[in-house]
Design a protein around this motif. Structure first.
Motif, PDB file in Angstrom:
ATOM      1  N   GLU A 152      -3.442 112.975-106.977  1.00  0.00           N
ATOM      2  CA  GLU A 152      -2.412 112.228-106.253  1.00  0.00           C
ATOM      3  C   GLU A 152      -2.945 111.713-104.925  1.00  0.00           C
ATOM      4  OE1 GLU A 152       1.340 110.523-105.404  1.00  0.00           O
ATOM      5  OE2 GLU A 152       0.424 111.230-107.275  1.00  0.00           O
ATOM      6  N   ALA A 153      -3.681 112.552-104.216  1.00  0.00           N
ATOM      7  CA  ALA A 153      -4.265 112.128-102.944  1.00  0.00           C
ATOM      8  C   ALA A 153      -5.222 110.965-103.164  1.00  0.00           C
ATOM      9  CB  ALA A 153      -4.992 113.296-102.286  1.00  0.00           C
ATOM     10  N   ARG A 154      -6.056 111.064-104.193  1.00  0.00           N
ATOM     11  CA  ARG A 154      -6.996 109.986-104.500  1.00  0.00           C
ATOM     12  C   ARG A 154      -6.262 108.668-104.747  1.00  0.00           C
ATOM     13  NH1 ARG A 154     -12.250 109.704-107.460  1.00  0.00           N
ATOM     14  NH2 ARG A 154     -12.291 107.751-108.654  1.00  0.00           N
ATOM     15  N   ALA A 155      -5.174 108.741-105.534  1.00  0.00           N
ATOM     16  CA  ALA A 155      -4.431 107.529-105.880  1.00  0.00           C
ATOM     17  C   ALA A 155      -3.790 106.896-104.654  1.00  0.00           C
ATOM     18  CB  ALA A 155      -3.374 107.854-106.928  1.00  0.00           C
ATOM     19  N   ARG A 156      -3.210 107.718-103.782  1.00  0.00           N
ATOM     20  CA  ARG A 156      -2.543 107.161-102.602  1.00  0.00           C
ATOM     21  C   ARG A 156      -3.547 106.577-101.603  1.00  0.00           C
ATOM     22  NH1 ARG A 156       3.020 108.337-101.803  1.00  0.00           N
ATOM     23  NH2 ARG A 156       3.843 109.461-103.614  1.00  0.00           N
ATOM     24  N   ILE A 157      -4.693 107.216-101.477  1.00  0.00           N
ATOM     25  CA  ILE A 157      -5.719 106.663-100.593  1.00  0.00           C
ATOM     26  C   ILE A 157      -6.230 105.339-101.149  1.00  0.00           C
ATOM     27  CG2 ILE A 157      -8.049 107.029 -99.686  1.00  0.00           C
ATOM     28  CD1 ILE A 157      -7.348 110.069 -99.688  1.00  0.00           C
ATOM     29  N   ALA A 158      -6.467 105.292-102.471  1.00  0.00           N
ATOM     30  CA  ALA A 158      -6.955 104.060-103.104  1.00  0.00           C
ATOM     31  C   ALA A 158      -5.949 102.929-102.976  1.00  0.00           C
ATOM     32  CB  ALA A 158      -7.263 104.327-104.573  1.00  0.00           C
ATOM     33  N   ALA A 159      -4.662 103.268-102.967  1.00  0.00           N
ATOM     34  CA  ALA A 159      -3.617 102.254-102.837  1.00  0.00           C
ATOM     35  C   ALA A 159      -3.473 101.751-101.410  1.00  0.00           C
ATOM     36  CB  ALA A 159      -2.283 102.818-103.324  1.00  0.00           C
ATOM     37  N   GLY A 160      -4.191 102.348-100.464  1.00  0.00           N
ATOM     38  CA  GLY A 160      -4.155 101.881 -99.085  1.00  0.00           C
ATOM     39  C   GLY A 160      -3.039 102.445 -98.242  1.00  0.00           C
ATOM     40  N   GLN A 297       2.852 107.755 -89.676  1.00  0.00           N
ATOM     41  CA  GLN A 297       3.148 107.668 -88.248  1.00  0.00           C
ATOM     42  C   GLN A 297       4.533 107.069 -88.008  1.00  0.00           C
ATOM     43  OE1 GLN A 297       1.343 108.939 -85.814  1.00  0.00           O
ATOM     44  NE2 GLN A 297       2.885 108.336 -84.300  1.00  0.00           N
ATOM     45  N   GLY A 298       5.371 107.798 -87.223  1.00  0.00           N
ATOM     46  CA  GLY A 298       6.702 107.317 -86.888  1.00  0.00           C
ATOM     47  C   GLY A 298       7.771 107.639 -87.908  1.00  0.00           C
ATOM     48  N   GLU A 299       7.404 108.376 -88.991  1.00  0.00           N
ATOM     49  CA  GLU A 299       8.377 108.714 -90.031  1.00  0.00           C
ATOM     50  C   GLU A 299       8.401 110.230 -90.238  1.00  0.00           C
ATOM     51  OE1 GLU A 299       7.632 106.587 -93.616  1.00  0.00           O
ATOM     52  OE2 GLU A 299       7.448 104.623 -92.623  1.00  0.00           O
ATOM     53  N   PRO A 300       9.467 110.748 -90.860  1.00  0.00           N
ATOM     54  CA  PRO A 300       9.507 112.190 -91.138  1.00  0.00           C
ATOM     55  C   PRO A 300       8.395 112.597 -92.099  1.00  0.00           C
ATOM     56  CG  PRO A 300      11.682 111.197 -91.387  1.00  0.00           C
ATOM     57  CD  PRO A 300      10.711 110.073 -91.253  1.00  0.00           C
ATOM     58  N   VAL A 301       7.939 113.831 -91.978  1.00  0.00           N
ATOM     59  CA  VAL A 301       6.923 114.364 -92.881  1.00  0.00           C
ATOM     60  C   VAL A 301       7.486 114.441 -94.302  1.00  0.00           C
ATOM     61  CG1 VAL A 301       5.573 116.413 -93.454  1.00  0.00           C
ATOM     62  CG2 VAL A 301       5.799 115.695 -91.069  1.00  0.00           C
ATOM     63  N   ARG A 302       6.668 114.060 -95.277  1.00  0.00           N
ATOM     64  CA  ARG A 302       7.058 114.159 -96.681  1.00  0.00           C
ATOM     65  C   ARG A 302       6.198 115.223 -97.362  1.00  0.00           C
ATOM     66  NH1 ARG A 302       6.499 107.660 -97.726  1.00  0.00           N
ATOM     67  NH2 ARG A 302       7.662 107.044 -95.857  1.00  0.00           N
ATOM     68  N   ILE A 303       6.847 116.076 -98.129  1.00  0.00           N
ATOM     69  CA  ILE A 303       6.145 117.073 -98.931  1.00  0.00           C
ATOM     70  C   ILE A 303       6.253 116.643-100.387  1.00  0.00           C
ATOM     71  CG2 ILE A 303       5.965 119.492 -99.575  1.00  0.00           C
ATOM     72  CD1 ILE A 303       5.347 118.938 -96.638  1.00  0.00           C
ATOM     73  N   LEU A 304       5.118 116.254-100.965  1.00  0.00           N
ATOM     74  CA  LEU A 304       5.076 115.804-102.351  1.00  0.00           C
ATOM     75  C   LEU A 304       4.827 117.018-103.244  1.00  0.00           C
ATOM     76  CD1 LEU A 304       2.810 112.667-101.793  1.00  0.00           C
ATOM     77  CD2 LEU A 304       5.312 112.828-101.638  1.00  0.00           C
ATOM     78  N   GLU A 305       5.695 117.216-104.228  1.00  0.00           N
ATOM     79  CA  GLU A 305       5.638 118.393-105.085  1.00  0.00           C
ATOM     80  C   GLU A 305       4.943 118.094-106.401  1.00  0.00           C
ATOM     81  OE1 GLU A 305       6.596 121.485-104.604  1.00  0.00           O
ATOM     82  OE2 GLU A 305       7.772 121.369-102.749  1.00  0.00           O
ATOM     83  N   ARG A 306       4.095 119.026-106.826  1.00  0.00           N
ATOM     84  CA  ARG A 306       3.435 118.908-108.119  1.00  0.00           C
ATOM     85  C   ARG A 306       4.462 118.813-109.243  1.00  0.00           C
ATOM     86  NH1 ARG A 306       3.141 121.196-112.351  1.00  0.00           N
ATOM     87  NH2 ARG A 306       4.462 122.897-111.600  1.00  0.00           N
ATOM     88  N   GLY A 307       4.152 117.995-110.246  1.00  0.00           N
ATOM     89  CA  GLY A 307       4.973 117.942-111.448  1.00  0.00           C
ATOM     90  C   GLY A 307       6.150 116.990-111.388  1.00  0.00           C
ATOM     91  N   MET A 308       6.280 116.233-110.311  1.00  0.00           N
ATOM     92  CA  MET A 308       7.430 115.356-110.168  1.00  0.00           C
ATOM     93  C   MET A 308       7.122 113.935-110.645  1.00  0.00           C
ATOM     94  SD  MET A 308       9.640 117.470-109.226  1.00  0.00           S
ATOM     95  CE  MET A 308      10.999 116.346-108.906  1.00  0.00           C
ATOM     96  N   TYR A 310       7.703 111.093-109.398  1.00  0.00           N
ATOM     97  CA  TYR A 310       7.280 110.079-108.431  1.00  0.00           C
ATOM     98  C   TYR A 310       5.774 110.094-108.180  1.00  0.00           C
ATOM     99  CZ  TYR A 310       7.944 114.165-105.305  1.00  0.00           C
ATOM    100  OH  TYR A 310       7.907 115.412-104.739  1.00  0.00           O
ATOM    101  N   LEU A 311       5.059 111.027-108.769  1.00  0.00           N
ATOM    102  CA  LEU A 311       3.615 111.091-108.574  1.00  0.00           C
ATOM    103  C   LEU A 311       2.906 110.089-109.479  1.00  0.00           C
ATOM    104  CD1 LEU A 311       3.099 114.964-108.461  1.00  0.00           C
ATOM    105  CD2 LEU A 311       3.396 113.398-106.538  1.00  0.00           C
ATOM    106  N   ASP A 312       1.657 109.806-109.149  1.00  0.00           N
ATOM    107  CA  ASP A 312       0.828 108.923-109.951  1.00  0.00           C
ATOM    108  C   ASP A 312       0.620 109.516-111.345  1.00  0.00           C
ATOM    109  OD1 ASP A 312      -1.169 106.502-109.727  1.00  0.00           O
ATOM    110  OD2 ASP A 312      -2.303 108.118-110.676  1.00  0.00           O
ATOM    111  N   ALA A 313       0.453 108.657-112.332  1.00  0.00           N
ATOM    112  CA  ALA A 313       0.282 109.124-113.719  1.00  0.00           C
ATOM    113  C   ALA A 313      -0.901 110.073-113.857  1.00  0.00           C
ATOM    114  CB  ALA A 313       0.120 107.926-114.652  1.00  0.00           C
ATOM    115  N   ALA A 314      -1.976 109.806-113.113  1.00  0.00           N
ATOM    116  CA  ALA A 314      -3.154 110.675-113.195  1.00  0.00           C
ATOM    117  C   ALA A 314      -2.851 112.068-112.666  1.00  0.00           C
ATOM    118  CB  ALA A 314      -4.314 110.058-112.419  1.00  0.00           C
ATOM    119  N   ALA A 315      -1.935 112.162-111.723  1.00  0.00           N
ATOM    120  CA  ALA A 315      -1.572 113.466-111.163  1.00  0.00           C
ATOM    121  C   ALA A 315      -0.628 114.229-112.078  1.00  0.00           C
ATOM    122  CB  ALA A 315      -0.926 113.280-109.791  1.00  0.00           C
ATOM    123  N   ARG A 316       0.067 113.530-112.971  1.00  0.00           N
ATOM    124  CA  ARG A 316       0.991 114.193-113.895  1.00  0.00           C
ATOM    125  C   ARG A 316       0.336 114.549-115.227  1.00  0.00           C
ATOM    126  NH1 ARG A 316       4.038 109.648-112.624  1.00  0.00           N
ATOM    127  NH2 ARG A 316       4.117 109.046-114.825  1.00  0.00           N
TER     128      ARG A 316
END
Length: 391
Positions: A152-160, A297-308, A310-316
């Motif tokens: 998931e981290a890889r996908a979000r970084i790659a997406a910019g 920056q400037g937004e509330p912290v988000r905690i992304l949960e495994r198995g959900m 909204y995650l990238d297909a590779a993470a699921r």
């Protein structure tokens, strides 16, 4: 999601060198390899003591005649059998990895090896060339790289989403060796013995783990130069270090930092990676592996949960149980062994497309880790100077 169905036409006939009775890492290897039925343990040389190794192997369900006295005997005997092993895992002290890996590859076996592959970049490149010449898979067990949230981290970084990457902060800093544990523990004793551990202790033993996580998350990031300072706080461990700080400059202009430590008193494990960009940051901690922290920056912290969803297909894709249930080390290792099996099978079938679609810590990752340790030791032993990555 993975449901444990065998994905190969038949399980790979698998052996082990080391990992005998009392070996924590041996149990982890077996639990991971056997979980999805892609491997079948049929032979091994489990202990330097042949009697103990044979007794242990039989207790694992291995036929007595396939519990061998040494890795030499294992490879030779299995090569003569029509049903001999196709792959082997090496779970022995560091100082034996190079010779066993080389012998296994020369025997035509696929190999999964504990890190480090060896002690020098020259040796690592020799293993890489041999694996390529023999057309064999050589994997390295950077275990937590198999966790879904690393994908998931890889996908979000790659997406910019993070913007321009500026800083990569890494650590593996536990406290279990803040006292001389080697006096009572043989498993710790060899890790602080240069003859068996090689040129470093914590740099090679634990520092390379978060380093590889950074390679997965940031595949285009290349080290330009690094500076390392290492210390031996517990008497008797010098010249090996039980603490080290490494600063890296990347060719992109970003910087990285790795804290490798076994004397962080009170810390249970302490493996973390934080990637900091111009707009946001991501952080993952292996003691809370089912959460990925996203801070914009400037937004509330988000905690992304495994198995959900909204995650990238590779993470699921490699979820093993539904969201909310914890997954950790055993699941991450099982995912790696699944990938090793798929890569070995694709190699044997000559399926280049399938092989190219698989990502796992391969021989190139092993070479990278050995080179990193070598450069860190070089820098530290010269008084903490900048050294070029490719010199």
């Amino acid at each position: 999601m993975i449901h444990g169905e065998m994905e190969l036409a038949a399980p790979l006939r698998w052996g082990m060198v080391g990992g005998g009775r009392g070996s924590q890492i041996g149990y982890i290897h077996r639990s991971a390899a056997l979980r999805d039925a892609n491997f079948q343990l049929v032979a091994g040389a489990f202990d330097i003591d042949p009697v103990a190794g044979r007794d242990f192997g039989v207790r694992l369900g291995v036929a007595p005649e396939r519990c061998h006295d040494s890795y030499h005997a294992l490879f030779e005997a299995e090569a003569r059998r029509p049903d001999g092993i196709q792959a082997v895992s090496i779970a022995t002290p560091n100082g034996t990895h190079f010779e066993i890996c080389k012998a296994a590859l020369e025997a035509g076996l696929h190999v999964v090896c504990e890190k480090p592959l060896c002690f020098t970049t020259a040796e690592a490149l020799e293993l890489q060339a041999l694996a390529q010449a023999r057309g064999r898979v050589l994997g390295v067990t950077y275990g937590y790289a198999g966790h879904q949230l690393i994908e998931e981290a890889r996908a979000r970084i790659a997406a910019g989403e993070l913007g321009e990457i500026r800083i990569v902060q890494m650590q593996f800093a536990h406290g279990f060796h803040c006292a001389p544990a080697e006096r009572e523990s043989a498993a710790t004793r060899w890790r602080v013995d240069p003859k068996m551990a090689g040129p470093s202790y914590v740099l090679g033993d634990i520092g390379t783990h978060p380093l590889y996580l950074s390679e997965v998350m940031l595949p285009g990031l290349e080290i330009d130069e690094l500076l390392c300072s290492r210390q031996s706080f517990v008497p008797g461990r010098a010249p090996l270090e039980d603490n080290a700080f490494t600063i890296m400059k990347y060719t992109s202009g970003a910087v990285g930092y790795v804290w490798s430590c076994a004397v962080n008193a009170g810390s249970m494990h302490g493996q973390k990676i934080r990637v900091i960009g111009s707009r946001a940051s991501l952080e993952w901690w292996d003691e809370q592996p089912n959460q990925l922290r996203l801070e914009v920056q400037g937004e509330p912290v988000r905690i992304l949960e495994r198995g959900m969803g909204y995650l990238d297909a590779a993470a699921r894709a490699e979820d093993r149980i539904g969201g909310g249930h914890p997954e950790g080390l055993f699941e991450a290792w099982s995912n790696l062994y699944r990938r090793f099996a798929l890569a070995m099978d694709a190699t044997d079938r000559g399926d280049a497309a399938r092989l190219a679609s698989l990502r796992y810590p391969d021989v190139h990752a092993g070479v990278h880790g050995v080179r990193w340790v070598e450069r860190c030791v070089q820098s530290a032993d010269q008084g903490g100077v900048w050294v070029r990555w490719r010199d």
